[in-house]
Design a protein around this motif. Structure first.
Motif, PDB file in Angstrom:
ATOM      1  N   ASN A   1      65.228  72.407  70.702  1.00  0.00           N
ATOM      2  CA  ASN A   1      65.376  71.373  69.688  1.00  0.00           C
ATOM      3  C   ASN A   1      64.654  71.691  68.389  1.00  0.00           C
ATOM      4  OD1 ASN A   1      66.775  68.882  71.160  1.00  0.00           O
ATOM      5  ND2 ASN A   1      65.311  69.767  72.610  1.00  0.00           N
ATOM      6  N   LEU A   2      64.275  72.968  68.185  1.00  0.00           N
ATOM      7  CA  LEU A   2      63.662  73.341  66.921  1.00  0.00           C
ATOM      8  C   LEU A   2      64.625  73.177  65.755  1.00  0.00           C
ATOM      9  CD1 LEU A   2      61.591  76.525  67.855  1.00  0.00           C
ATOM     10  CD2 LEU A   2      60.723  74.271  67.225  1.00  0.00           C
ATOM     11  N   ASN A   3      65.892  73.382  66.007  1.00  0.00           N
ATOM     12  CA  ASN A   3      66.902  73.270  64.963  1.00  0.00           C
ATOM     13  C   ASN A   3      68.068  72.467  65.514  1.00  0.00           C
ATOM     14  OD1 ASN A   3      69.283  74.174  63.187  1.00  0.00           O
ATOM     15  ND2 ASN A   3      67.502  75.032  62.128  1.00  0.00           N
ATOM     16  N   HIS A   4      68.699  71.741  64.604  1.00  0.00           N
ATOM     17  CA  HIS A   4      69.818  70.909  65.050  1.00  0.00           C
ATOM     18  C   HIS A   4      70.992  71.767  65.544  1.00  0.00           C
ATOM     19  CE1 HIS A   4      72.454  67.462  65.340  1.00  0.00           C
ATOM     20  NE2 HIS A   4      73.348  68.098  64.587  1.00  0.00           N
ATOM     21  N   ASP A   5      71.262  72.888  64.868  1.00  0.00           N
ATOM     22  CA  ASP A   5      72.334  73.805  65.276  1.00  0.00           C
ATOM     23  C   ASP A   5      71.722  75.178  65.519  1.00  0.00           C
ATOM     24  OD1 ASP A   5      75.663  74.552  63.927  1.00  0.00           O
ATOM     25  OD2 ASP A   5      74.625  75.206  65.749  1.00  0.00           O
ATOM     26  N   ASN A   6      71.583  75.560  66.775  1.00  0.00           N
ATOM     27  CA  ASN A   6      70.908  76.806  67.115  1.00  0.00           C
ATOM     28  C   ASN A   6      71.712  78.030  66.678  1.00  0.00           C
ATOM     29  OD1 ASN A   6      68.599  75.693  68.281  1.00  0.00           O
ATOM     30  ND2 ASN A   6      69.649  75.364  70.229  1.00  0.00           N
ATOM     31  N   MET A   7      73.048  77.964  66.711  1.00  0.00           N
ATOM     32  CA  MET A   7      73.859  79.107  66.305  1.00  0.00           C
ATOM     33  C   MET A   7      73.698  79.406  64.824  1.00  0.00           C
ATOM     34  SD  MET A   7      75.116  80.225  69.037  1.00  0.00           S
ATOM     35  CE  MET A   7      76.163  81.442  68.291  1.00  0.00           C
TER      36      MET A   7
ATOM     37  N   ILE B   1      67.875  67.021  73.232  1.00  0.00           N
ATOM     38  CA  ILE B   1      68.464  67.522  74.471  1.00  0.00           C
ATOM     39  C   ILE B   1      67.341  67.885  75.422  1.00  0.00           C
ATOM     40  CG2 ILE B   1      69.910  69.330  75.468  1.00  0.00           C
ATOM     41  CD1 ILE B   1      71.366  69.490  72.832  1.00  0.00           C
ATOM     42  N   ILE B   2      67.437  67.373  76.622  1.00  0.00           N
ATOM     43  CA  ILE B   2      66.418  67.615  77.644  1.00  0.00           C
ATOM     44  C   ILE B   2      66.843  68.830  78.452  1.00  0.00           C
ATOM     45  CG2 ILE B   2      65.124  66.609  79.538  1.00  0.00           C
ATOM     46  CD1 ILE B   2      64.783  65.176  76.841  1.00  0.00           C
ATOM     47  N   MET B   3      66.014  69.860  78.473  1.00  0.00           N
ATOM     48  CA  MET B   3      66.314  71.098  79.183  1.00  0.00           C
ATOM     49  C   MET B   3      65.642  71.172  80.539  1.00  0.00           C
ATOM     50  SD  MET B   3      68.376  72.590  77.179  1.00  0.00           S
ATOM     51  CE  MET B   3      68.471  74.156  78.031  1.00  0.00           C
ATOM     52  N   GLY B   4      64.824  70.144  80.911  1.00  0.00           N
ATOM     53  CA  GLY B   4      64.164  70.159  82.207  1.00  0.00           C
ATOM     54  C   GLY B   4      62.802  70.780  82.197  1.00  0.00           C
ATOM     55  N   ASN B   5      62.379  71.288  81.057  1.00  0.00           N
ATOM     56  CA  ASN B   5      61.059  71.902  80.917  1.00  0.00           C
ATOM     57  C   ASN B   5      60.580  71.624  79.506  1.00  0.00           C
ATOM     58  OD1 ASN B   5      59.276  74.355  80.040  1.00  0.00           O
ATOM     59  ND2 ASN B   5      59.239  74.394  82.296  1.00  0.00           N
ATOM     60  N   GLU B   6      59.300  71.315  79.383  1.00  0.00           N
ATOM     61  CA  GLU B   6      58.781  70.920  78.078  1.00  0.00           C
ATOM     62  C   GLU B   6      58.919  72.050  77.047  1.00  0.00           C
ATOM     63  OE1 GLU B   6      54.836  69.513  78.430  1.00  0.00           O
ATOM     64  OE2 GLU B   6      55.363  67.780  79.713  1.00  0.00           O
ATOM     65  N   GLU B   7      58.579  73.283  77.446  1.00  0.00           N
ATOM     66  CA  GLU B   7      58.636  74.393  76.493  1.00  0.00           C
ATOM     67  C   GLU B   7      60.071  74.722  76.106  1.00  0.00           C
ATOM     68  OE1 GLU B   7      56.143  75.469  75.026  1.00  0.00           O
ATOM     69  OE2 GLU B   7      56.974  77.165  73.924  1.00  0.00           O
ATOM     70  N   LEU B   8      60.988  74.736  77.106  1.00  0.00           N
ATOM     71  CA  LEU B   8      62.389  74.994  76.798  1.00  0.00           C
ATOM     72  C   LEU B   8      62.980  73.883  75.937  1.00  0.00           C
ATOM     73  CD1 LEU B   8      63.808  76.351  80.201  1.00  0.00           C
ATOM     74  CD2 LEU B   8      63.375  77.632  78.098  1.00  0.00           C
ATOM     75  N   THR B   9      62.588  72.653  76.222  1.00  0.00           N
ATOM     76  CA  THR B   9      63.082  71.534  75.414  1.00  0.00           C
ATOM     77  C   THR B   9      62.599  71.654  73.978  1.00  0.00           C
ATOM     78  OG1 THR B   9      63.095  70.120  77.382  1.00  0.00           O
ATOM     79  CG2 THR B   9      63.129  69.032  75.244  1.00  0.00           C
ATOM     80  N   ARG B  10      61.335  72.082  73.781  1.00  0.00           N
ATOM     81  CA  ARG B  10      60.815  72.238  72.423  1.00  0.00           C
ATOM     82  C   ARG B  10      61.552  73.356  71.669  1.00  0.00           C
ATOM     83  NH1 ARG B  10      57.473  75.430  69.676  1.00  0.00           N
ATOM     84  NH2 ARG B  10      57.202  76.785  71.484  1.00  0.00           N
ATOM     85  N   LEU B  11      61.782  74.501  72.350  1.00  0.00           N
ATOM     86  CA  LEU B  11      62.453  75.619  71.696  1.00  0.00           C
ATOM     87  C   LEU B  11      63.896  75.286  71.361  1.00  0.00           C
ATOM     88  CD1 LEU B  11      61.078  78.601  73.835  1.00  0.00           C
ATOM     89  CD2 LEU B  11      60.456  78.017  71.489  1.00  0.00           C
TER      90      LEU B  11
ATOM     91  N   ALA C   1      80.757  66.797  77.996  1.00  0.00           N
ATOM     92  CA  ALA C   1      79.499  66.986  78.722  1.00  0.00           C
ATOM     93  C   ALA C   1      78.890  65.625  79.058  1.00  0.00           C
ATOM     94  CB  ALA C   1      78.521  67.785  77.852  1.00  0.00           C
ATOM     95  N   PRO C   2      78.105  65.557  80.088  1.00  0.00           N
ATOM     96  CA  PRO C   2      77.471  64.277  80.449  1.00  0.00           C
ATOM     97  C   PRO C   2      76.495  63.816  79.367  1.00  0.00           C
ATOM     98  CG  PRO C   2      76.735  66.061  81.883  1.00  0.00           C
ATOM     99  CD  PRO C   2      77.819  66.614  81.054  1.00  0.00           C
ATOM    100  N   GLU C   3      76.316  62.519  79.300  1.00  0.00           N
ATOM    101  CA  GLU C   3      75.447  61.947  78.268  1.00  0.00           C
ATOM    102  C   GLU C   3      74.002  62.375  78.440  1.00  0.00           C
ATOM    103  OE1 GLU C   3      77.959  57.800  77.652  1.00  0.00           O
ATOM    104  OE2 GLU C   3      75.878  57.771  78.331  1.00  0.00           O
ATOM    105  N   ASP C   4      73.584  62.590  79.694  1.00  0.00           N
ATOM    106  CA  ASP C   4      72.202  63.012  79.900  1.00  0.00           C
ATOM    107  C   ASP C   4      71.930  64.373  79.249  1.00  0.00           C
ATOM    108  OD1 ASP C   4      71.810  60.712  81.296  1.00  0.00           O
ATOM    109  OD2 ASP C   4      72.125  61.637  83.268  1.00  0.00           O
ATOM    110  N   PHE C   5      72.939  65.260  79.265  1.00  0.00           N
ATOM    111  CA  PHE C   5      72.728  66.586  78.681  1.00  0.00           C
ATOM    112  C   PHE C   5      72.742  66.533  77.158  1.00  0.00           C
ATOM    113  CE2 PHE C   5      72.628  71.069  78.612  1.00  0.00           C
ATOM    114  CZ  PHE C   5      73.445  71.476  77.569  1.00  0.00           C
ATOM    115  N   LEU C   6      73.595  65.663  76.581  1.00  0.00           N
ATOM    116  CA  LEU C   6      73.670  65.582  75.129  1.00  0.00           C
ATOM    117  C   LEU C   6      72.434  64.939  74.518  1.00  0.00           C
ATOM    118  CD1 LEU C   6      77.396  64.553  74.647  1.00  0.00           C
ATOM    119  CD2 LEU C   6      76.364  66.783  74.278  1.00  0.00           C
ATOM    120  N   GLY C   7      71.677  64.257  75.281  1.00  0.00           N
ATOM    121  CA  GLY C   7      70.456  63.659  74.761  1.00  0.00           C
ATOM    122  C   GLY C   7      70.650  62.205  74.352  1.00  0.00           C
TER     123      GLY C   7
END
Length: 581
Positions: free
Chosen positions: A380-386, A368-378, A355-361
């Motif tokens: 990155n709440l946990n290091h491993d979402n799964m 990780i930047i999701m393009g929206n502040e709220e999505l980015t916060r959700l 994946a591109p470096e911009d997506f990995l953060g």
């Protein structure tokens, strides 16, 4: 000449239609429609010549471009011809049509098979059954008087001696032709075994006592056939006149016909036929007699000239092949074509594109930047979402014990809860119960033939199954036992298949009401129509319905499913008798 010209024009017209079809101008069914119209308009003698054209092009009909579009038209055309033809006068033409259909359709085509092993009961042999009208005794008296008039020494030395005659009376004549009724309907052998055995022993004793002479019986007939052009003359039915009895018993071909009928009958009596009733079984004495008689029949066939040994060997080989054919029909007529296993080539492991470096953060936290502040916060709440989703704190689904605890208590007859007050009647509870069963219970995806009128009825049956599997506390052991007694779902019944004897007993009790059970077993209307067309006996229809259900369900055709269907259809007495057996 006019008919011959019309016939040639019709063949030319059909050939023209083939050319037009190959050019893509008409459909593939047009040549078959034209052939059907031509055969309907012409007389039978001209239809014979047109059908020769159809036979010559059988490879064309079997091609991919014609077979799928024309097989039904050709089958209908041949059946229409057979209805117009006489089986006794147009025997050769009827046989040509049957051979053409055998060449056209594959061996696994079930429409041309006698799957139920039915007999041609209309083939009745007519003979003189009134002893008062018999002339056998008078004829023998006249022959004796004629012999007394001939003085000794009058016969010349060059004259051939008179051939011997078999002493025939009306008793032998009646027993001989009565055997044709057993050959016509072999089921009678099980019902009238002693009569069949007595008649057979007397007839075969006559064959054994009076053997045919090669010079008298065979060579003379071969010379007669050569003088008449070499054409064999035969009839579709036996000639049962009393005057011909002596000649028939002295004829080698006639004896071969009768002895071959015995071998075919014996093969059916000892064969394992799928649709044969369970009562049609031979005992040890009957089987021993049949084995001895079979050896005697083969011995008599070898003694009949000409080429008796060769003929007997061919008959034995053909009957052994017929046993393989019978086994194939008992197995449900599986296809003869075996598909080749596909060769699996080893696949190379695919490499994932990074994946591109911009997506990995970026940065120490790898945010990780999701393009929206709220999505980015959700995100990155946990290091491993799964792993976060697998946390116990996110488990909101109740267990089966907790959710169905109240329903199990209400299903217990000891608690005496009326149906209208049960939780399974609540539509909201039913919707949540289905979602929970689809996630946690294997019974939800188990196939069954049982039909339920409402969601509540289905949930009640599931509650009974769950009550047996879920752990029961000591206080509720008695209540659980009472609930289990209300069902017939014992471990032995769940996996036990229905035997042939049990199906016979159920079929005899169902009788004409077998359609009610067929609807519960989810048989199609077309299948029920085919069963009615195959047999007029209601017990046989019921047996065929149960066999069709067993073939379709396979391992799922258990006593549990059949008992449930019988109870739903209103045959509770039959279900109770089946569960007790």
């Amino acid at each position: 000449q006019a008919l011959r010209g019309v016939l040639e024009d019709e063949i030319v017209t059909v050939n023209c239609v083939f050319f037009i079809f190959n050019s893509g101008i008409c459909s593939a069914s047009t040549p078959f429609l034209l052939l059907g119209d031509v055969l309907d308009c012409l007389p039978l003698d001209q239809c014979d010549k047109i059908f020769s054209f159809v036979e010559e092009n059988v490879s064309t009909w079997k091609s991919n471009s014609f077979y799928s579009a024309g097989k039904n038209y050709l089958l209908r055309m041949c059946n229409d011809l057979l209805r117009r033809l006489s089986k006794s006068q147009n025997t050769v033409f009827c046989g040509r049509i049957q051979l053409f259909l055998a060449r056209l359709f594959p061996l696994s085509e079930k429409s041309g098979l006698n799957l139920q092993s039915q007999f041609n009961l209309d083939n009745i042999t007519v003979f003189n059954k009134n002893e008062q009208e018999s002339t056998l005794g008078q004829r023998h008296t006249e022959e004796k008087e004629d012999c007394m008039d001939v003085e000794e020494g009058e016969m010349g030395d060059e004259e051939e001696p008179a051939p011997y005659t078999i002493p025939i009376d009306y008793n032998l004549y009646r027993k001989f032709w009565n055997l044709q009724d057993y050959f016509r309907n072999p089921i009678q052998c099980y019902e009238k075994w002693m009569t069949f055995l007595k008649y057979s022993d007397e007839v075969l004793a006559v064959f054994k006592s009076y053997k045919l002479d090669d010079t008298q019986a065979s060579k003379r007939k071969l010379e007669e056939l050569r003088t008449t052009g070499g054409e064999h003359v035969y009839f579709a039915k036996f000639l049962t006149s009393e005057k011909l009895m002596d000649l028939q018993l002295s004829d080698g071909n006639f004896r071969r016909h009768i002895l071959l009928q015995y071998l075919i009958l014996f093969q059916y009596l000892k064969a394992q036929v799928k649709f044969k009733s369970s009562s049609c079984v031979l005992n040890d004495d009957q089987s021993l007699w049949m084995e001895d008689t079979t050896k005697l029949v083969y011995q008599l066939l070898r003694e009949i000239p000409p080429d008796g040994d060769k003929f007997a060997g061919l008959v034995e080989h053909i009957l052994n092949t017929e046993e393989n054919w019978n086994s194939w029909k008992n197995e449900g007529c599986p296809s003869f074509v075996k598909e080749r296993p596909t060769e699996t080539k080893p696949t190379r492991p695919s490499r994932k594109r990074p994946a591109p470096e911009d997506f990995l953060g970026r940065g120490p936290d790898c945010k990780i930047i999701m393009g929206n502040e709220e999505l980015t916060r959700l995100w990155n709440l946990n290091h491993d979402n799964m792993e976060a989703c697998k946390s116990d704190s996110r488990e909101f689904m109740p267990s089966l014990e907790e959710f169905f605890e109240e329903a199990i208590e209400q299903a217990d007859p000891v608690n005496m809860v009326e149906d209208e007050y049960k939780v399974v009647r609540n539509s909201n509870y039913g919707w949540r119960a289905l979602r929970l069963l689809s996630r946690r219970s294997p019974h939800f995806f188990q196939p069954t033939n049982q039909q339920f009128k409402s969601l509540a009825d289905y949930l009640e049956s599931m509650v009974i199954k769950l009550a047996k599997e879920l752990p029961v506390s000591k206080d509720d052991e008695d209540n659980g036992d009472n609930l289990l007694k209300e069902t017939n779902d014992s471990p032995g019944i769940q996996s036990k298949s229905v035997s042939n004897e049990q199906m016979d007993e159920i079929a005899s009790k169902l009788g004409a009401q077998w359609k009610t059970l067929a609807e519960q077993l989810e048989l199609k209307t077309t299948e029920m129509r085919d069963i009615e067309a195959d047999s007029e006996d209601v017990e046989v229809q019921a047996k065929m319905m149960l066999v069709a259900w067993q073939d379709r369900e396979g391992n799922q055709a258990t006593m549990e499913n059949l008992i449930t269907a019988l109870n739903t259809a209103g045959f509770s007495k039959i279900a109770d008798a089946l569960s007790e057996s």
